[in-house]
Write an enzyme that holds these catalytic residues in place. Structure first.
Site, PDB file in Angstrom:
ATOM      1  N   SER A 139       0.791  -1.071  -0.081  1.00 26.56           N
ATOM      2  CA  SER A 139      -0.061  -0.102   0.052  1.00 26.56           C
ATOM      3  C   SER A 139       0.694   1.119   0.036  1.00 26.56           C
ATOM      4  O   SER A 139       1.926   1.154   0.577  1.00 26.56           O
ATOM      5  CB  SER A 139      -0.948  -0.190   1.240  1.00 26.56           C
ATOM      6  OG  SER A 139      -0.878   1.296   1.679  1.00 26.56           O
ATOM      7  N   LYS A 140       0.604   2.247  -0.686  1.00 29.93           N
ATOM      8  CA  LYS A 140       1.436   3.619  -0.915  1.00 29.93           C
ATOM      9  C   LYS A 140       1.450   4.153   0.686  1.00 29.93           C
ATOM     10  O   LYS A 140       2.307   4.860   0.678  1.00 29.93           O
ATOM     11  CB  LYS A 140       0.617   4.368  -1.712  1.00 29.93           C
ATOM     12  CG  LYS A 140       0.776   3.879  -3.388  1.00 29.93           C
ATOM     13  CD  LYS A 140       0.502   4.797  -4.575  1.00 29.93           C
ATOM     14  CE  LYS A 140       0.724   4.120  -5.710  1.00 29.93           C
ATOM     15  NZ  LYS A 140       0.044   4.831  -6.808  1.00 29.93           N
ATOM     16  N   ARG A 141       0.550   3.743   1.366  1.00 33.09           N
ATOM     17  CA  ARG A 141       0.544   4.257   2.669  1.00 33.09           C
ATOM     18  C   ARG A 141       1.501   3.882   3.755  1.00 33.09           C
ATOM     19  O   ARG A 141       1.929   3.901   4.672  1.00 33.09           O
ATOM     20  CB  ARG A 141      -0.726   4.449   3.516  1.00 33.09           C
ATOM     21  CG  ARG A 141      -1.331   5.921   2.716  1.00 33.09           C
ATOM     22  CD  ARG A 141      -2.759   5.840   2.863  1.00 33.09           C
ATOM     23  NE  ARG A 141      -3.252   4.982   1.590  1.00 33.09           N
ATOM     24  CZ  ARG A 141      -4.328   4.449   1.537  1.00 33.09           C
ATOM     25  NH1 ARG A 141      -5.533   4.453   2.266  1.00 33.09           N
ATOM     26  NH2 ARG A 141      -4.608   3.492   0.402  1.00 33.09           N
TER      27      ARG A 141
END
Ligand code: GLU
Length: 478
Positions: free
Chosen positions: A255-257
């Site tokens: 996840s980009k987060r």
């Protein structure tokens, strides 16, 4: 066989992400392996999500990785230009008209409030998946005329066939089938006149003579939508290949987060990773050469890339492996390239104004065989830039009884050195051993902790050399 033409089609919404970089890489390797063209197309129709500089950044990091497009907005082939979707709106409109004409598409005047209310009602009635009610498909001629007279804004929807099957042979997954009955009438052009991704992509892939499409598995469910447009326009569908997810060590989709894994090429460049190592590492995210080989040059990858060896199972992003691989590439850098990678990190962090280049190069050279990425040098060389202190872990050796004997003998030997170089320092340590009879760990750890304050570090004679004679004498005089 037709000339292979593939594209990498990012939305300019940010920096180059590792998932996209891999998509670009596999398309590129496939094209180059087959002597074809690799095209960069900018899918900028989602205007709210575009970011300033997004396109430049994509290109900048592709170039950093040496994944060079043959055609791109700045490298147009007149036969296929332009390469930004927002510059192709007139082209899409031609085909929207054609589909309207053929009754494959229709105008929908519903407002977003109406649509929202309808979807809510469907949900309340327990429909598992909501879809457009086809209200505007059934408008009478009078109603349409009234809407037109009132210049009511409209979108254009595809009239999805009732019972069609879309089967294709995915290069990675094998045969995949979708049914049209599972898909509602979807929008091909929004009220603002901008086409949707699933529509524009078909027009572009066709007009740009794209033969193969490698993309992430999140696009798999888009493929039947795209296939229906190809079919309605009587165009040949390219060959698709949907690559599996990249997952973290827990098996979860990156996840980009997720801040525990660096995911943008910009971060890797900033931390001093090497582009060739990144390419090598990414090539193994969902592909394998079929043998034990793991280190490949750019050209070797092109030579051996085989689309039949793309993996069907998710590929695990293994940080340790990336570190190992980057280190392998750092190890074989020429002194000049190694210095170009590493020195900026040293200079950015420490005051080097009273150090010569020779001193800095000698210092960093001691770490070339172990360094995993450029920025790591900062911690490693810290003891050479800070005031002398004895690390907690070094105290045991620093305070040992034998160390006092080593200290006195070493002080004499160091004082006696005329030519301050590693050979003489090595000889001095050897002499200490002869004089005191202390050897092995007590000797070396004693000498190391006395001179550097640390129980670990690079080759001792070189470490002493770098600290400098006067300072070493100071430290030995504790
Ligand atoms: N613009 C799409 C994306 O960024 C491209 C998808 C495709 O390759 O068709 O995911």
């Amino acid at each position: 066989m037709k000339r292979v033409r593939v594209r990498y089609a990012p939305s300019p919404t940010g920096h180059l992400h590792i998932g996209n970089a891999r998509t670009a890489l596999f398309n590129y390797l496939f094209a180059k392996h087959h002597g074809g063209d690799f095209i960069l197309r900018i899918e900028d129709t989602d205007i709210e999500r575009n970011v300033e500089g997004g396109e430049e950044s994509q290109l900048e990091y592709l170039e950093w990785l040496n994944i060079m497009p043959d055609e791109a907005p700045h490298l147009p082939n007149p036969k296929y230009a332009p390469y930004r979707q927002m510059e192709r709106l007139d082209i899409y409109n031609v085909y929207v008209e054609e589909l309207l004409e053929a009754k494959h598409a229709y105008k929908c005047y519903c407002t977003s409030e109406e649509l929202e209310a309808d979807y809510e009602a469907q949900k309340a009635a327990g429909h598992p998946s909501t879809r457009y009610s086809r209200k505007c498909l059934h408008l009478s001629a009078d109603e349409i005329a009234a809407n037109e007279a009132a210049e009511k804004p409209f979108m254009v929807r595809l009239r999805v066939p009732d019972a069609e099957t879309y089967t294709f042979k995915d290069m990675i997954r094998g045969e995949v089938t979708f049914e049209s009955k599972d898909i509602g009438d979807w929008v091909i052009r929004k009220t603002n006149g901008i086409p949707t991704y699933n529509f524009a992509v078909v027009i572009d892939d066709h007009l740009m003579d794209i033969t193969h499409v490698f993309r992430g598995e999140e696009h798999l469910s888009n493929t039947p939508r795209q296939m229906m447009v190809f079919r309605m326009l009587d165009w040949e569908t390219p060959t698709f290949g949907h690559m599996t997810l990249i997952v973290n060590s827990e098996g979860k989709k990156l996840s980009k987060r997720d801040n525990s894994i660096m995911q943008f090429m910009s971060q890797y460049r900033e931390a001093g990773f090497l582009p060739d190592a990144m390419v090598n590492f990414m090539s193994l995210l969902g592909w394998s050469p079929g043998n034990e080989e793991e280190i490949f040059s750019h050209d070797r990858l092109i030579e051996i890339f085989d689309e039949n060896r793309l993996s069907k199972s998710p590929s695990m992003f293994d940080k340790d492996k990336l570190m190992w691989m980057n280190n392998r590439y750092i190890q074989v850098l020429s002194p000049e390239d190694y210095q170009a990678l590493v020195v900026p990190f040293v200079k950015a962090k420490y005051d080097t104004s009273n150090k010569t280049d020779e001193w800095i190069n000698l210092l960093i050279g001691l770490y070339q065989s172990q360094l995993q990425y450029g920025e790591e040098i900062v911690e490693l060389v810290k003891p050479f830039f800070e005031d002398f202190t004895v690390l907690e872990s070094a105290k045991e050796f620093y305070e040992a009884e034998t160390t006092e004997t080593v200290r006195l003998a070493l002080l004499n030997e160091i004082n006696a050195i005329e030519e301050w170089d590693a050979v003489n320092i090595k000889a001095a340590i050897k002499n200490v051993q002869k004089e005191t009879g202390i050897k092995g760990k007590p000797l070396f750890m004693g000498a190391r902790t006395l001179t550097t304050g640390s129980d670990h570090g690079p080759d001792l004679a070189n470490a002493i050399l770098l600290v400098g004679k006067d300072e070493i004498i100071n430290r030995l005089n504790r």
